[in-house]
Design an enzyme around this catalytic site. Structure first.
Site, short mmCIF file in Angstrom:
data_model
loop_
_atom_site.label_atom_id
_atom_site.label_comp_id
_atom_site.label_asym_id
_atom_site.label_seq_id
_atom_site.Cartn_x
_atom_site.Cartn_y
_atom_site.Cartn_z
CG ASN A 65 -0.22 0.14 2.52
OD1 ASN A 65 1.00 0.04 2.57
ND2 ASN A 65 -0.95 0.36 3.61
CB THR A 68 7.05 2.83 5.10
OG1 THR A 68 7.04 1.42 4.88
CG2 THR A 68 6.27 3.15 6.35
CG ASP A 88 -4.27 -1.21 3.68
OD1 ASP A 88 -3.90 -2.22 4.33
OD2 ASP A 88 -4.43 -0.09 4.19
CG ASN A 131 -7.36 -9.89 5.45
OD1 ASN A 131 -8.34 -10.54 5.83
ND2 ASN A 131 -7.35 -8.56 5.47
CE1 TYR A 179 7.71 -4.23 13.14
CE2 TYR A 179 9.22 -4.91 14.88
CZ TYR A 179 8.85 -4.91 13.55
OH TYR A 179 9.63 -5.58 12.63
CE LYS A 183 6.64 -7.57 12.16
NZ LYS A 183 6.33 -7.81 10.74
NE ARG A 220 14.48 -0.41 9.04
CZ ARG A 220 13.87 -1.43 8.45
NH1 ARG A 220 14.09 -2.65 8.86
NH2 ARG A 220 13.04 -1.25 7.46
N1 LIG Z 1 14.84 -5.47 7.74
C1 LIG Z 1 15.00 -5.96 8.97
O1 LIG Z 1 16.08 -5.91 9.54
C2 LIG Z 1 13.85 -6.63 9.68
C3 LIG Z 1 14.06 -7.07 11.00
C4 LIG Z 1 13.00 -7.68 11.67
C5 LIG Z 1 11.78 -7.84 11.04
N2 LIG Z 1 11.61 -7.41 9.76
C6 LIG Z 1 10.27 -7.58 9.16
O2 LIG Z 1 10.43 -8.03 7.82
C7 LIG Z 1 9.44 -7.41 6.97
C8 LIG Z 1 10.11 -6.73 5.79
O3 LIG Z 1 11.10 -5.82 6.28
P1 LIG Z 1 11.64 -4.60 5.39
O4 LIG Z 1 12.94 -4.20 5.99
O5 LIG Z 1 11.55 -4.93 3.94
O6 LIG Z 1 10.57 -3.48 5.76
P2 LIG Z 1 10.08 -2.24 4.87
O7 LIG Z 1 9.50 -1.25 5.84
O8 LIG Z 1 11.16 -1.76 3.98
O9 LIG Z 1 8.93 -2.87 3.96
C9 LIG Z 1 7.65 -3.20 4.44
C10 LIG Z 1 6.64 -2.82 3.38
O10 LIG Z 1 5.32 -3.14 3.86
C11 LIG Z 1 4.43 -2.17 3.34
N3 LIG Z 1 3.18 -2.16 4.12
C12 LIG Z 1 2.99 -1.72 5.40
N4 LIG Z 1 1.71 -1.85 5.74
C13 LIG Z 1 1.07 -2.39 4.68
C14 LIG Z 1 -0.29 -2.77 4.42
N5 LIG Z 1 -1.27 -2.60 5.33
N6 LIG Z 1 -0.62 -3.31 3.20
C15 LIG Z 1 0.37 -3.48 2.26
N7 LIG Z 1 1.66 -3.13 2.44
C16 LIG Z 1 2.00 -2.60 3.63
C17 LIG Z 1 5.20 -0.86 3.42
O11 LIG Z 1 4.72 0.14 2.53
C18 LIG Z 1 6.62 -1.31 3.06
O12 LIG Z 1 6.90 -1.13 1.67
C19 LIG Z 1 8.64 -6.44 7.85
O13 LIG Z 1 7.41 -7.04 8.22
C20 LIG Z 1 9.53 -6.25 9.07
O14 LIG Z 1 8.75 -6.00 10.23
C21 LIG Z 1 12.61 -6.80 9.07
#
Ligand SMILES: NC(=O)c1ccc[n+]([C@@H]2O[C@H](COP(=O)([O-])OP(=O)(O)OC[C@H]3O[C@@H](n4cnc5c(N)ncnc54)[C@H](O)[C@@H]3O)[C@@H](O)[C@H]2O)c1
Length: 353
Positions: A65, A68, A88, A131, A179, A183, A220
């Protein structure tokens, strides 16, 4: 324009799954959060495999969606076999294709953003997970949920490195609760679908993944340092700087995620990260200084309002289970990964996000 990733990294990830890549022949993957940091890597790796290795292409359907994601991260234009749908995932979705894998990576992952959007953060981890699980159930697809190392909260010293069986020491009301708890409920939903519907679910708990492609305004720690170094500004470290983390370079993490998607034992949860070395934020500054070959002025500051306090004191994964079940072994040492990241960031960051 400079690339948002390194082609050599994509090839490295592809080599790390060479022995199992045939499992992707002609398969269809639905992936939520496709516009994010890790989503981009999934699309680049599938594109690379489709062009170089798979006789019948793998299809990857990305959902996001864009809450971010940045504009340059959305379309994934020109990628072979990859399509993008703005959606979304709080809203139900019907997909016409027959799905083999459903990967749920949508989330509001950066502390700065989940502080700004606490209810949306809860919704994507709870309703969004439900979902996505429903879609997997309708298709009999394998399901992988991106949880987080944050679900462990602030473990007692005897539980660091932390095993998957550790139950967590987490506040349900603190500044990070939206958060962490989203999770945790997401994980509960996965375990219910596995037990009630026999769905093949896996949960991954990533530990601080970093690399090229991290947005400069992601807030970050490493993207923040990259931006400040580029802009010639002092580094800011929150609190007393003694909190520790481990950092996993994106190629190692992606190999772990893809091996898990394909090989994970149904119902199991896996830590994916690099346990060596566990460094304090002040030690991290020293590593960064060595890599960029500059002494940086560093300020210890109070947690700003925009950033949730209550940070875990230590964070370090026990990865024995992933080693045994998935053949996962991180290869990129911290300094080498930082070098790849900062060389890239100095080229592409503006210093003024
Ligand atoms: N990168 C890391 O180090 C890390 C560490 C722990 C957990 N995670 C988890 O791994 C996943 C991916 O991480 P990332 O670094 O690519 O995060 P990111 O924030 O870059 O990407 C997450 C994406 O989800 C999308 N999003 C959020 N809410 C949404 C919704 N309701 N519908 C559709 N899209 C939606 C955002 O627009 C974003 O593009 C996340 O769930 C994050 O919590 C990542």
């Amino acid at each position: 324009m400079a690339q948002l990733y390194l082609q050599s990294d994509i090839e490295e990830i592809a080599r790390g799954i060479e022995d199992i890549r045939d499992k992707l022949e002609g398969r269809t993957i639905l992936f939520s959060g496709g516009g994010g940091f890790l989503g981009r890597y999934f699309s680049l790796v599938i594109d690379h495999l489709n062009r170089s290795a798979l006789a019948t292409p793998c299809k990857l359907i990305m959902l996001d969606n864009l809450i971010t994601a940045t504009a340059e991260n959305d379309g994934q234009a020109g990628t072979e076999g990859v399509s993008f749908m703005e959606h979304d995932i709080i809203e139900p979705l019907t997909v016409d294709e027959r799905l083999d894998y459903v990967v749920h990576a949508a989330g509001i992952a950066s502390p700065y953003y989940y502080r700004a959007y606490p209810l949306k953060t809860l919704d994507v981890g709870i309703t969004g997970t439900r979902n996505m699980l429903e879609i997997a159930r309708e298709n009999g697809a394998r399901f992988m949920f991106f949880s987080s190392s944050e679900i462990y909260g602030d473990p007692e010293p005897q539980h660091v490195p932390t095993q998957e069986s550790y139950m967590g020491r987490v506040s349900c009301q603190g500044p990070r609760a939206c958060y962490d708890e989203s999770k945790r409920v997401g994980e509960t939903l996965c375990s219910i679908y596995h037990a009630m519907h026999g769905l093949s679910t896996n949960i991954v708990r990533p530990f601080n993944v970093y690399g090229p492609g991290m947005k400069e305004n992601d807030y970050r720690v490493l993207s923040n340092f990259g931006s400040r170094i580029k802009g010639g500004r002092p580094l800011k470290v929150y609190g007393d700087g003694r909190q520790t983390r481990t950092f996993c370079y994106v190629t190692d993490a992606m190999i772990g995620f893809m091996r898990l998607m394909i090989l994970g034992v149904p119902g199991e949860t896996y830590n994916i990260g690099n346990p060596e070395p566990e460094v304090s934020m002040l030690e991290l500054v020293q590593h960064v200084e060595a890599v960029v070959d500059r002494d940086m002025e560093t300020h210890l500051i109070e947690y700003p309002d925009s950033y949730p306090g209550g940070e875990p004191t230590r964070r370090c994964p026990d990865i024995r289970k992933a080693r045994i079940h998935l053949g996962y072994e991180p290869q990129v040492p911290l300094r080498a990964g930082l070098k790849r990241f900062f060389d890239w960031a100095m080229d592409i960051y503006t210093g003024n996000p």
